[in-house]
Design a protein around this motif. Structure first.
Motif, short mmCIF file in Angstrom:
data_model
loop_
_atom_site.label_atom_id
_atom_site.label_comp_id
_atom_site.label_asym_id
_atom_site.label_seq_id
_atom_site.Cartn_x
_atom_site.Cartn_y
_atom_site.Cartn_z
N ALA A 134 10.83 -91.50 -21.71
CA ALA A 134 10.58 -91.68 -20.27
C ALA A 134 11.86 -92.11 -19.56
CB ALA A 134 9.47 -92.70 -20.05
N ALA A 135 12.67 -92.93 -20.22
CA ALA A 135 13.93 -93.37 -19.61
C ALA A 135 14.89 -92.20 -19.48
CB ALA A 135 14.55 -94.48 -20.44
N GLN A 136 14.92 -91.31 -20.47
CA GLN A 136 15.79 -90.14 -20.40
C GLN A 136 15.36 -89.20 -19.28
OE1 GLN A 136 15.82 -88.33 -24.27
NE2 GLN A 136 17.42 -89.71 -25.06
N ILE A 137 14.06 -89.03 -19.11
CA ILE A 137 13.56 -88.17 -18.04
C ILE A 137 13.91 -88.77 -16.68
CG2 ILE A 137 11.45 -87.28 -16.95
CD1 ILE A 137 10.31 -86.91 -19.76
N ALA A 138 13.76 -90.08 -16.56
CA ALA A 138 14.11 -90.73 -15.28
C ALA A 138 15.61 -90.60 -14.99
CB ALA A 138 13.71 -92.21 -15.33
N GLU A 139 16.44 -90.70 -16.02
CA GLU A 139 17.89 -90.54 -15.82
C GLU A 139 18.23 -89.11 -15.44
OE1 GLU A 139 21.87 -90.66 -18.61
OE2 GLU A 139 20.19 -91.96 -19.16
N ALA A 142 17.30 -88.54 -11.87
CA ALA A 142 18.23 -89.21 -10.96
C ALA A 142 19.51 -88.39 -10.79
CB ALA A 142 18.56 -90.60 -11.49
N GLN A 143 19.91 -87.65 -11.82
CA GLN A 143 21.12 -86.85 -11.74
C GLN A 143 20.91 -85.55 -10.96
OE1 GLN A 143 22.39 -86.15 -15.74
NE2 GLN A 143 23.11 -88.26 -16.04
N ILE A 157 11.06 -79.55 -16.35
CA ILE A 157 10.77 -80.91 -15.91
C ILE A 157 10.61 -80.90 -14.42
CG2 ILE A 157 11.62 -83.28 -15.76
CD1 ILE A 157 13.21 -82.76 -18.31
N THR A 158 9.51 -81.53 -13.93
CA THR A 158 9.29 -81.65 -12.50
C THR A 158 9.61 -83.08 -12.11
OG1 THR A 158 7.54 -79.99 -12.63
CG2 THR A 158 7.61 -81.38 -10.65
N CYS A 159 10.60 -83.25 -11.26
CA CYS A 159 10.98 -84.58 -10.80
C CYS A 159 10.37 -84.84 -9.44
CB CYS A 159 12.51 -84.66 -10.68
SG CYS A 159 13.36 -84.47 -12.28
N PRO A 160 9.94 -86.07 -9.20
CA PRO A 160 9.34 -86.40 -7.88
C PRO A 160 10.36 -86.43 -6.77
CG PRO A 160 9.35 -88.32 -9.31
CD PRO A 160 9.91 -87.19 -10.08
#
Length: 160
Positions: A134-139, A142-143, A157-160
Motif C-alpha cells: 500500500a505504501a508503494q502504491i501511494a508513492e 504521488a509521483q 493502477i487507478t490513483c485518486p
C-alpha cells in the motif's frame, strides 16, 4: 390277549371300588417375589447366596475423565489452534483432578500453542507485506498524479 400299552393288572379291582388316585407329583418350586410393602433392609429369603459388595474405588475399566475431550482438542488444534489449546487445557485439568494422565490433552496443548505462534507470525508477515504494498502504491500515485496508469510490468493502477 393283552394290550402292550395297558397291561392287565394282576388283581382286577373289585366292583364298586374307587380307582386308585394318580401319583402325587411335587409342587413346582415357589419363586421369591419381592414383597409389596417389605422394608428395604430385609432381603427376601432365597436359597441362593447374595452377590458380593462392589469393590471400593473406581473400576479398572472406568473411562478417564477428559480423555475424549483431549482427543477432540488434539484434532481441533490442527484447524483452530486457539480453540484446540483451550479445549486441551480444560481436558488436562479434568484428568488431573481425577488423578489420571492425559497424553492427548498434553499433545493438544503443545500443538495448539505451536500452531498459534505460527499463525501469529504469518498474520504479522502478511499485514506487513500488505502495508508495504500500500505504501508503494501511494508513492507511485504521488509521483504520477491522479488517473489510471499502467506500470512497466503491465499492472493497471487507478490513483485518486
Amino acid at each position: 390277549m393283552t394290550d402292550p400299552q395297558n397291561p392287565a393288572d394282576p388283581a382286577p379291582p373289585a366292583s364298586g371300588s374307587v380307582p386308585p388316585a394318580p401319583p402325587a407329583y411335587d409342587a413346582p418350586p415357589a419363586y421369591d417375589a419381592p414383597p409389596a410393602a417389605a422394608p428395604a433392609a430385609a432381603p427376601a429369603a432365597s436359597g441362593y447366596p447374595t452377590a458380593p459388595p462392589p469393590a471400593y474405588g473406581a473400576p479398572e475399566n472406568a473411562p478417564v475423565p477428559g480423555k475424549t475431550l483431549g482427543i477432540v482438542a488434539f484434532i481441533v488444534s490442527f484447524f483452530a489452534s486457539l480453540i484446540g489449546l483451550i479445549l486441551g487445557i480444560v481436558a488436562l485439568v479434568q484428568s488431573k483432578k481425577a488423578g489420571h494422565k492425559n497424553g492427548w490433552a498434553l499433545a493438544a496443548i503443545i500443538l495448539g500453542s505451536v500452531f498459534l505462534v505460527i499463525t501469529i507470525i504469518v498474520v504479522i508477515a502478511l499485514v506487513s507485506i500488505a502495508a508495504a504494498g500500500a505504501a508503494q502504491i501511494a508513492e507511485f500515485c504521488a509521483q504520477v498524479g491522479s488517473g489510471t496508469h499502467t506500470t512497466t510490468s503491465g499492472l493497471t493502477i487507478t490513483c485518486p
